[in-house]
Design a protein around this motif. Structure first.
Motif, PDB file in Angstrom:
ATOM      1  N   LEU A  72      32.747  34.314  59.633  1.00 27.02           N
ATOM      2  CA  LEU A  72      32.837  35.776  59.617  1.00 27.02           C
ATOM      3  C   LEU A  72      34.009  36.239  58.768  1.00 27.02           C
ATOM      4  CD1 LEU A  72      31.784  38.469  60.673  1.00 27.02           C
ATOM      5  CD2 LEU A  72      33.257  38.209  62.674  1.00 27.02           C
ATOM      6  N   ALA A  73      35.147  35.557  58.883  1.00 26.67           N
ATOM      7  CA  ALA A  73      36.305  35.942  58.081  1.00 26.67           C
ATOM      8  C   ALA A  73      36.035  35.727  56.598  1.00 26.67           C
ATOM      9  CB  ALA A  73      37.523  35.115  58.515  1.00 26.67           C
ATOM     10  N   TRP A  74      35.352  34.644  56.274  1.00 29.60           N
ATOM     11  CA  TRP A  74      35.020  34.387  54.868  1.00 29.60           C
ATOM     12  C   TRP A  74      34.078  35.434  54.316  1.00 29.60           C
ATOM     13  CZ3 TRP A  74      30.042  32.836  53.190  1.00 29.60           C
ATOM     14  CH2 TRP A  74      29.979  32.539  51.820  1.00 29.60           C
ATOM     15  N   MET A  75      33.072  35.806  55.110  1.00 32.36           N
ATOM     16  CA  MET A  75      32.110  36.800  54.654  1.00 32.36           C
ATOM     17  C   MET A  75      32.785  38.148  54.443  1.00 32.36           C
ATOM     18  SD  MET A  75      29.136  35.408  54.299  1.00 32.36           S
ATOM     19  CE  MET A  75      27.966  36.744  54.448  1.00 32.36           C
ATOM     20  N   LEU A  76      33.677  38.515  55.355  1.00 29.03           N
ATOM     21  CA  LEU A  76      34.332  39.818  55.242  1.00 29.03           C
ATOM     22  C   LEU A  76      35.340  39.848  54.104  1.00 29.03           C
ATOM     23  CD1 LEU A  76      34.890  40.699  58.997  1.00 29.03           C
ATOM     24  CD2 LEU A  76      33.137  41.598  57.460  1.00 29.03           C
ATOM     25  N   SER A  77      35.773  38.699  53.644  1.00 26.89           N
ATOM     26  CA  SER A  77      36.748  38.662  52.551  1.00 26.89           C
ATOM     27  C   SER A  77      36.107  38.906  51.199  1.00 26.89           C
ATOM     28  CB  SER A  77      37.458  37.307  52.530  1.00 26.89           C
ATOM     29  OG  SER A  77      36.551  36.273  52.172  1.00 26.89           O
ATOM     30  N   MET A  78      34.773  38.871  51.103  1.00 26.72           N
ATOM     31  CA  MET A  78      34.092  39.047  49.826  1.00 26.72           C
ATOM     32  C   MET A  78      33.854  40.525  49.568  1.00 26.72           C
ATOM     33  SD  MET A  78      31.199  36.066  49.837  1.00 26.72           S
ATOM     34  CE  MET A  78      30.302  36.847  51.154  1.00 26.72           C
ATOM     35  N   PRO A  79      33.889  40.963  48.261  1.00 24.96           N
ATOM     36  CA  PRO A  79      33.468  42.322  47.941  1.00 24.96           C
ATOM     37  C   PRO A  79      32.032  42.514  48.378  1.00 24.96           C
ATOM     38  CG  PRO A  79      34.519  41.254  46.071  1.00 24.96           C
ATOM     39  CD  PRO A  79      34.310  40.199  47.100  1.00 24.96           C
ATOM     40  N   ALA A  80      31.723  43.591  49.095  1.00 27.79           N
ATOM     41  CA  ALA A  80      30.403  43.705  49.708  1.00 27.79           C
ATOM     42  C   ALA A  80      29.962  45.156  49.744  1.00 27.79           C
ATOM     43  CB  ALA A  80      30.426  43.135  51.131  1.00 27.79           C
ATOM     44  N   PHE A  81      28.652  45.339  49.979  1.00 24.17           N
ATOM     45  CA  PHE A  81      28.097  46.654  50.186  1.00 24.17           C
ATOM     46  C   PHE A  81      28.543  47.183  51.543  1.00 24.17           C
ATOM     47  CE2 PHE A  81      24.908  44.713  47.329  1.00 24.17           C
ATOM     48  CZ  PHE A  81      25.011  45.615  46.297  1.00 24.17           C
ATOM     49  N   GLU A 124      25.636  35.266  45.359  1.00 27.44           N
ATOM     50  CA  GLU A 124      26.057  35.485  43.972  1.00 27.44           C
ATOM     51  C   GLU A 124      24.840  35.631  43.061  1.00 27.44           C
ATOM     52  OE1 GLU A 124      28.220  36.310  40.817  1.00 27.44           O
ATOM     53  OE2 GLU A 124      29.099  36.032  42.815  1.00 27.44           O
ATOM     54  N   ARG A 125      23.828  34.817  43.285  1.00 29.60           N
ATOM     55  CA  ARG A 125      22.615  34.903  42.469  1.00 29.60           C
ATOM     56  C   ARG A 125      21.875  36.216  42.716  1.00 29.60           C
ATOM     57  NH1 ARG A 125      20.482  28.626  43.291  1.00 29.60           N
ATOM     58  NH2 ARG A 125      21.857  27.696  41.706  1.00 29.60           N
ATOM     59  N   LEU A 126      21.865  36.668  43.949  1.00 30.91           N
ATOM     60  CA  LEU A 126      21.250  37.969  44.242  1.00 30.91           C
ATOM     61  C   LEU A 126      22.017  39.085  43.540  1.00 30.91           C
ATOM     62  CD1 LEU A 126      19.305  39.853  45.715  1.00 30.91           C
ATOM     63  CD2 LEU A 126      20.833  39.739  47.707  1.00 30.91           C
ATOM     64  N   ALA A 127      23.335  39.032  43.588  1.00 32.16           N
ATOM     65  CA  ALA A 127      24.143  40.056  42.923  1.00 32.16           C
ATOM     66  C   ALA A 127      23.886  40.065  41.417  1.00 32.16           C
ATOM     67  CB  ALA A 127      25.626  39.819  43.216  1.00 32.16           C
ATOM     68  N   VAL A 153      29.602  41.635  43.394  1.00 32.22           N
ATOM     69  CA  VAL A 153      29.423  42.552  44.535  1.00 32.22           C
ATOM     70  C   VAL A 153      28.431  41.892  45.483  1.00 32.22           C
ATOM     71  CG1 VAL A 153      28.831  44.891  45.266  1.00 32.22           C
ATOM     72  CG2 VAL A 153      29.849  44.504  43.011  1.00 32.22           C
ATOM     73  N   LEU A 154      28.942  41.130  46.438  1.00 32.89           N
ATOM     74  CA  LEU A 154      28.105  40.314  47.301  1.00 32.89           C
ATOM     75  C   LEU A 154      27.763  41.066  48.583  1.00 32.89           C
ATOM     76  CD1 LEU A 154      29.908  36.879  46.902  1.00 32.89           C
ATOM     77  CD2 LEU A 154      28.314  38.040  45.370  1.00 32.89           C
ATOM     78  N   SER A 155      26.547  40.929  49.010  1.00 34.99           N
ATOM     79  CA  SER A 155      26.069  41.596  50.217  1.00 34.99           C
ATOM     80  C   SER A 155      26.298  40.693  51.424  1.00 34.99           C
ATOM     81  CB  SER A 155      24.582  41.921  50.090  1.00 34.99           C
ATOM     82  OG  SER A 155      24.332  42.678  48.932  1.00 34.99           O
TER      83      SER A 155
END
Length: 422
Positions: free
Chosen positions: A10-19, A200-203, A211-213
């Protein structure tokens, strides 16, 4: 262990630029028109074709230019006298006997071919975005299942260490359990990396690199059960509407028109011309203003026209061969897609559903045995249940992609359903 892993994830996911919001499939597909490199390449081909069309049309444009010369001439009296000329010439082609008409026909077909290629690129981008979206969902589910398997393996190994200390199990048995844990941990870590890679591939497919979701909404694949025509009804429809086939047909027509345009180079030309001039030496044969028709008949052009015709004929043959090959490929791809849809709707769904049903029953049994303290395989049953659900989702995602490919092969629409089957 499981809780720590989930917190780290969860911490890793929240650290990424996201929608800021959950990304839906509809929102992802809305980026098909974004300035993606694939789309820009296709659009540049359209722009080049349209520029070629403008160039062909410009052959009939009005021309205005300045013509002049600085010279001197020897007069009969033996004196050298300046004979300078300055003219403004206006010329308008009237008839070129097929040159411009055939060149415009070729250019129009090139524009049509590039526009069909752009439409095909949009369809491929739509399928690519769908596939990347589904990859993220599958990567998340696979990570959850692998994380569950790792937790089960760790608990088994941790308990075995206590039993080894009191001499209840041998060292080889302890090593076997540790090896199973390390293997499960390796699979879990690989799944974690795939989650990031899939995002990353989706972005990139959405033309939003970096901009990762973090959160994707489960799509409602309502079209997965739509009725479809038989292959025999789909084939002629796709042959008539497939963008690649239409593009190659236009290219073949363009090559044919180019052959005619080059052959027309042997025809005469007729232009209207108006000339206004000033001369440093007066002469009764010179006019300050003149107008007339200029008629030119090519008598000999060497091998230039023959060489250009040979080249154009070779390009025409290449276009016709590519068209025929694409028809073969479309027939095969269309049949394979229809068969894949039938297989997924039939045995694919049935097998996945039965697997889910069995794993649900096994999970309930494992939960009951766990509560009665008869067995401790609840964690494994939960993980295997997730694997069964992954298999079921994979069937639906593959079905959605196959239907999208079928629609793209058919030019974006399917024929009316008559005697269709699910």
């Amino acid at each position: 262990m499981r809780r720590a892993a989930c917190v780290a994830w969860l911490a890793w996911m929240l650290s990424m630029p996201a929608f800021a919001e959950r990304l839906t499939l509809e929102a992802a597909l809305a980026t098909v028109d974004a300035e993606h490199p694939d789309r820009r390449l296709a659009e540049s081909e359209v722009a080049l074709a349209r520029a070629g069309r403008e160039e062909a049309a410009s052959r009939q444009d009005f021309n205005l230019y300045l013509d002049g010369s600085l010279r001197t001439g020897l007069r009969p009296d033996g004196n050298w006298t300046p004979d300078n000329v300055g003219r403004i010439v206006a010329r308008k082609p009237l008839f070129d006997f097929g040159r411009t008409r055939q060149a415009l026909a070729a250019a129009d077909q090139e524009v049509a071919a590039s526009e069909e290629a752009l439409y095909e690129a949009e369809g491929l981008r739509r399928i690519d975005i769908m596939a990347r979206f589904f990859d993220v969902l599958m990567a998340d589910r696979q990570y959850a299942a692998d994380n569950e398997f790792m937790a089960v393996a760790y608990v088994a190994w941790d308990n075995a260490r206590d039993r080894f200390r009191v001499g209840q199990i041998s060292q080889p048995e302890l090593l076997r359990l540790e090896t199973e844990y390390q293997d499960a941990r390796e699979r879990r870590n690989a799944s974690e990396q795939h989650m990031r890679l899939a995002r990353e591939r989706l972005a990139q497919a959405m033309n939003r690199p970096g901009v990762l979701s973090t959160d994707l909404a489960e799509p409602r694949l309502k079209d997965n059960d739509r009725l479809l025509p038989d292959y025999e009804a789909l084939l002629p429809w796709a042959m008539a509407k497939n963008p690649r086939i239409l593009a190659l047909q236009a290219q073949a027509a363009a090559a044919d028109a180019r052959v005619a345009a080059i052959r027309a180079e042997r025809n005469p030309t007729l232009d209207a011309e108006v000339v206004g001039g000033r001369y440093s030496r007066e002469s009764i044969t010179r006019d300050d203003l003149s107008a007339g028709l200029v008629f030119a008949v090519p008598l000999y052009q060497g091998r230039r026209v023959d060489a250009r015709i040979a080249r154009a004929l070779a390009e025409k043959e290449r276009a016709l061969a590519a068209l025929e090959k694409s028809r073969f490929e479309l027939s095969d791809t269309l049949l394979a897609t229809v068969q894949e849809i039938e297989w997924l709707r039939g045995s694919g769904r049935a097998a996945a559903d039965k697997q889910v049903e069995y794993r649900d029953w096994a999970l309930e049994r494992a939960r009951a045995e766990y509560e009665l303290e008869l067995k401790t395989n609840l964690g494994t049953s939960m993980a295997e249940t997730q694997v069964a659900q992954i298999r079921r989702k994979r069937v639906e995602y593959r079905l959605a992609l196959a239907l999208a490919r079928l629609q793209a092969l058919s030019g974006g629409t399917l024929p009316p359903v008559e005697g269709a089957r699910k």
